[in-house]
Scaffold this motif. Structure first.
Motif, short mmCIF file in Angstrom:
data_model
loop_
_atom_site.label_atom_id
_atom_site.label_comp_id
_atom_site.label_asym_id
_atom_site.label_seq_id
_atom_site.Cartn_x
_atom_site.Cartn_y
_atom_site.Cartn_z
N MET A 143 -1.93 -13.71 -26.80
CA MET A 143 -2.76 -12.59 -27.22
C MET A 143 -3.65 -12.99 -28.40
O MET A 143 -3.23 -13.76 -29.27
N THR A 144 -4.86 -12.46 -28.45
CA THR A 144 -5.75 -12.73 -29.56
C THR A 144 -5.37 -11.87 -30.76
O THR A 144 -4.71 -10.83 -30.62
N ASP A 145 -5.81 -12.33 -31.94
CA ASP A 145 -5.55 -11.55 -33.15
C ASP A 145 -6.35 -10.26 -33.12
O ASP A 145 -7.40 -10.17 -32.45
N LEU A 146 -5.86 -9.26 -33.86
CA LEU A 146 -6.55 -7.99 -33.99
C LEU A 146 -7.20 -7.91 -35.36
O LEU A 146 -6.59 -8.25 -36.37
N TYR A 147 -8.44 -7.44 -35.38
CA TYR A 147 -9.17 -7.29 -36.64
C TYR A 147 -9.64 -5.85 -36.77
O TYR A 147 -10.35 -5.33 -35.90
N TYR A 148 -9.25 -5.23 -37.86
CA TYR A 148 -9.65 -3.85 -38.10
C TYR A 148 -9.44 -3.52 -39.57
O TYR A 148 -8.70 -4.22 -40.28
N ASP A 149 -10.09 -2.45 -40.03
CA ASP A 149 -9.92 -1.93 -41.38
C ASP A 149 -9.53 -0.47 -41.30
O ASP A 149 -9.92 0.24 -40.35
#
Length: 271
Positions: free
Chosen positions: A1-7
């Motif tokens: 799975m790819t990393d998740l990026y969010y704020d």
């Protein structure tokens, strides 16, 4: 799975924001700051461009991959038993439609603002060809020429002349979110066809939106058409296609009015 990026910012019901373009949330800070007065705003950055990955190689993108990532973000941030609001604009609106169709389990309501899902239109093939021409013009003449073709296609006007060819180097491309959008997102997302049947069954949880400044333009027509076909509400928002950046305070107010009934205590954003 790819990393998740969010704020994340604010407090209250979770509102997932899915930006347009290449998913870089640039220019959205004033909007999300206003929304954070009322919501827990989760701003999704599907490629991690605002999280240190701008300048790294990017592959061609798929709507479903962004949608699956958005679903995983919600799994990570939603408390047990709670559901989320979703706002997506432009390419992010295409993702919002796919998210609702394929991952509706914990979605409260979705606003899809000017999705470029032009293939649903009776003359959709012609408009999809226009977006392919944007890519071809970028390769032949550079970003300014591509932008001129797209502006003309969206507004049904004549393209402006670009005085000279201006190619970006590969490193410049990788550092430019607009170029990344033209190369790796635009053709793929505008060729995506929403599942109108499934969205019709979920129409109570969907609002299609377009800017007042986009009246008479391609994406206003597209949003209105999808609303009609899915029997979903249609709402006009301040500004044009990038109204979220142009008029963030009024735009945030319109989001809140759409998602939360106006007679709910605390529904109005502070001024």
């Amino acid at each position: 799975m790819t990393d998740l990026y969010y704020d994340m910012a604010g407090s209250g019901p979770v509102l997932l924001v899915v930006p347009g373009g290449a998913g870089h949330p640039m220019g959205l800070d004033p909007l999300t700051a206003r929304l954070a007065e009322q919501f827990t705003v989760v701003t999704y950055d599907p490629l991690g461009l605002a999280h240190g990955r701008l300048g790294e190689p990017v592959a061609d993108q798929r709507v479903e991959a962004w949608s699956d990532g958005a679903s995983r973000v919600l799994d990570a941030v939603l408390p047990d038993g709670q559901s989320a609001y979703v706002f997506g604009t432009s390419a992010g609106a295409v993702v919002a439609l796919d998210l609702l169709a394929r991952h509706p389990e914990r979605l409260r309501h979705v606003i899809a603002h000017e999705p470029p899902s032009v293939g649903v239109l009776p003359d959709g093939a012609r408009h999809q060809a226009m977006f392919r021409e944007v890519y071809d013009r970028y390769r032949a003449q550079g970003l300014a020429a591509a932008a001129a073709v797209m502006t003309a296609g969206l507004t049904s006007s004549e393209p402006t002349e670009v005085p000279e060819i201006q190619h970006l180097t590969r490193d410049e491309e990788l550092a430019n979110p607009m170029a990344l959008s033209v190369i790796h997102v635009l053709r793929q997302f505008t060729s995506y066809t929403p599942d109108l049947g499934t969205l019709t069954s979920l129409s109570a949880r969907l609002t299609l939106a377009a800017g007042t400044g986009s009246r008479g333009q391609l994406l206003h027509r597209t949003a209105s058409f999808v609303a009609e076909r899915t029997r979903s509400p249609f709402a006009e928002f301040p500004g044009g296609h990038i109204g979220a950046v142009e008029e963030p305070a009024a735009f945030a107010e319109r989001i809140a009015e759409t998602l939360v009934p106006v007679d709910t205590p605390g529904a109005t954003l502070t001024t």
